[in-house]
Design a protein around this motif. Structure first.
Motif, PDB file in Angstrom:
ATOM      1  N   SER A  70      71.018  77.630   4.955  1.00 46.18           N
ATOM      2  CA  SER A  70      70.670  77.012   6.232  1.00 46.18           C
ATOM      3  C   SER A  70      70.645  78.082   7.314  1.00 46.18           C
ATOM      4  O   SER A  70      71.380  79.068   7.239  1.00 46.18           O
ATOM      5  N   TYR A  71      69.767  77.877   8.313  1.00 46.32           N
ATOM      6  CA  TYR A  71      69.749  78.772   9.460  1.00 46.32           C
ATOM      7  C   TYR A  71      70.329  78.095  10.692  1.00 46.32           C
ATOM      8  O   TYR A  71      70.167  78.589  11.801  1.00 46.32           O
ATOM      9  N   LYS A  72      70.959  76.956  10.476  1.00 50.49           N
ATOM     10  CA  LYS A  72      71.509  76.249  11.641  1.00 50.49           C
ATOM     11  C   LYS A  72      72.901  76.776  11.975  1.00 50.49           C
ATOM     12  O   LYS A  72      73.881  76.452  11.307  1.00 50.49           O
ATOM     13  N   ASP A  73      72.963  77.556  13.035  1.00 47.39           N
ATOM     14  CA  ASP A  73      74.243  78.165  13.408  1.00 47.39           C
ATOM     15  C   ASP A  73      75.329  77.120  13.646  1.00 47.39           C
ATOM     16  O   ASP A  73      76.484  77.337  13.277  1.00 47.39           O
ATOM     17  N   LEU A  74      74.935  76.028  14.287  1.00 45.62           N
ATOM     18  CA  LEU A  74      75.943  75.019  14.638  1.00 45.62           C
ATOM     19  C   LEU A  74      76.632  74.441  13.404  1.00 45.62           C
ATOM     20  O   LEU A  74      77.807  74.099  13.434  1.00 45.62           O
ATOM     21  N   LYS A 172      72.045  73.447  27.658  1.00 50.45           N
ATOM     22  CA  LYS A 172      73.207  73.752  26.796  1.00 50.45           C
ATOM     23  C   LYS A 172      73.039  73.013  25.479  1.00 50.45           C
ATOM     24  O   LYS A 172      72.608  71.856  25.452  1.00 50.45           O
ATOM     25  N   LYS A 173      73.440  73.675  24.393  1.00 53.69           N
ATOM     26  CA  LYS A 173      73.282  73.042  23.086  1.00 53.69           C
ATOM     27  C   LYS A 173      74.037  71.722  23.002  1.00 53.69           C
ATOM     28  O   LYS A 173      73.601  70.775  22.361  1.00 53.69           O
ATOM     29  N   SER A 174      75.170  71.657  23.691  1.00 55.76           N
ATOM     30  CA  SER A 174      75.995  70.442  23.628  1.00 55.76           C
ATOM     31  C   SER A 174      75.343  69.257  24.348  1.00 55.76           C
ATOM     32  O   SER A 174      75.749  68.119  24.163  1.00 55.76           O
ATOM     33  N   LYS A 179      65.584  64.244  19.705  1.00 55.78           N
ATOM     34  CA  LYS A 179      64.678  65.250  19.132  1.00 55.78           C
ATOM     35  C   LYS A 179      63.830  65.897  20.218  1.00 55.78           C
ATOM     36  O   LYS A 179      63.538  67.090  20.157  1.00 55.78           O
ATOM     37  N   ALA A 180      63.432  65.090  21.217  1.00 57.34           N
ATOM     38  CA  ALA A 180      62.620  65.663  22.293  1.00 57.34           C
ATOM     39  C   ALA A 180      63.410  66.697  23.091  1.00 57.34           C
ATOM     40  O   ALA A 180      62.832  67.616  23.674  1.00 57.34           O
ATOM     41  N   ASP A 181      64.714  66.570  23.086  1.00 60.54           N
ATOM     42  CA  ASP A 181      65.539  67.566  23.790  1.00 60.54           C
ATOM     43  C   ASP A 181      65.382  68.953  23.174  1.00 60.54           C
ATOM     44  O   ASP A 181      65.569  69.969  23.842  1.00 60.54           O
ATOM     45  N   GLN A 182      65.046  68.981  21.890  1.00 60.50           N
ATOM     46  CA  GLN A 182      64.869  70.288  21.247  1.00 60.50           C
ATOM     47  C   GLN A 182      63.636  71.008  21.778  1.00 60.50           C
ATOM     48  O   GLN A 182      63.589  72.236  21.819  1.00 60.50           O
TER      49      GLN A 182
END
Ligand SMILES: [Fe+2]
Length: 244
Positions: A70-74, A172-174, A179-182
């Motif tokens: 995975s490349y998802k850091d979170l 901020k990621k939090s 999905k639209a926020d991405q």
């Protein structure tokens, strides 16, 4: 230095085509680093160091994929920090360049952070900033050509995220809820760019317009369409101002 990088990444190719994605990204970022370095009149040595930062900025990605698929850091690990670990463990930088050790480590570590600490030396900050711009430009390229597709489905942007963007704030990621926020995060890159040439590239290639137009085409949500149109206006104006 490129040979060393290729030798290293070749050993990860057995983990699939997601590895190639990052190798290709890396080479584009390296070239962008050089372009930015030239635009601000760095010496030949500075240009070379900028390229090196670009070449190594995502060195943690390969180990990240190997370990987590995975490349998802979170969900996995911060790949900037992992990159520093990889460089230290492999004694990489001595192979690439014994000078500028600290600058390269800082560029790798901070290329993906929300904020750059203001305790960095001027030199380190310069190369961190070049790397951050180059990385963002290539991410915008990938999103604009739908390689890093984001499906908004029928979601709209959350109020806070949308208002933050209109007010010129980084997302901020939090705060990401929908999905639209991405998409908002990508548009928000325009508030975290350091060099005029990066804005010029962004404008010439029409990255933000393309990203927004693609989303408008794909969504059935009228409210999201309206949000996107307003953000398009805002981003165009901001980019114009920042080029001057
Ligand atoms: Fe990265």
């Amino acid at each position: 230095m490129i040979e060393e990088f290729i030798k290293y990444t070749d050993s990860y190719k057995k983990y699939g085509e997601m590895i190639d994605l990052k190798i290709n990204h890396t080479f584009r970022v390296k070239d962008l680093c050089l372009e930015i370095a030239k635009s601000i009149g760095l010496t030949k040595e500075g240009e070379h160091l900028a390229e090196l930062c670009g070449l190594l900025h995502d060195i943690g990605r390969f180990e990240q994929w190997k370990r987590y698929k995975s490349y998802k850091d979170l969900d996995t690990i911060d790949h900037g920090n992992l990159g520093v670990e990889v460089l230290r463990n492999n004694n990489f930088i001595n192979k690439f360049s014994s000078d500028n050790y600290d600058t390269i480590l800082k560029a790798v570590k901070y290329h993906n952070k929300y904020k750059v600490p203001n305790t960095l030396s001027d030199k380190n900050k310069l190369f961190v900033n070049i790397t951050r711009d180059a990385d963002k430009l290539d991410i915008l390229y990938l999103v604009s050509k739908k390689t890093l597709g984001i499906k908004t489905e029928d979601s709209k942007m959350s109020k806070k995220v949308y208002n933050d963007l209109l007010n010129g704030k980084l997302i901020k990621k939090s705060d990401i809820k929908t999905k639209a926020d991405q998409i908002a995060v990508r548009i928000g890159f325009i508030f975290d760019i350091n060099y005029s040439v990066s804005y010029k590239i962004m404008k010439e290639k029409g990255y933000i317009d393309k990203i927004i137009d693609n989303q408008i085409e794909e969504t059935n949500n009228e409210e999201l369409k309206e949000q996107l149109l307003r953000l398009k206006e805002m981003s165009r104006k901001h980019i114009e101002v920042m080029i001057k």
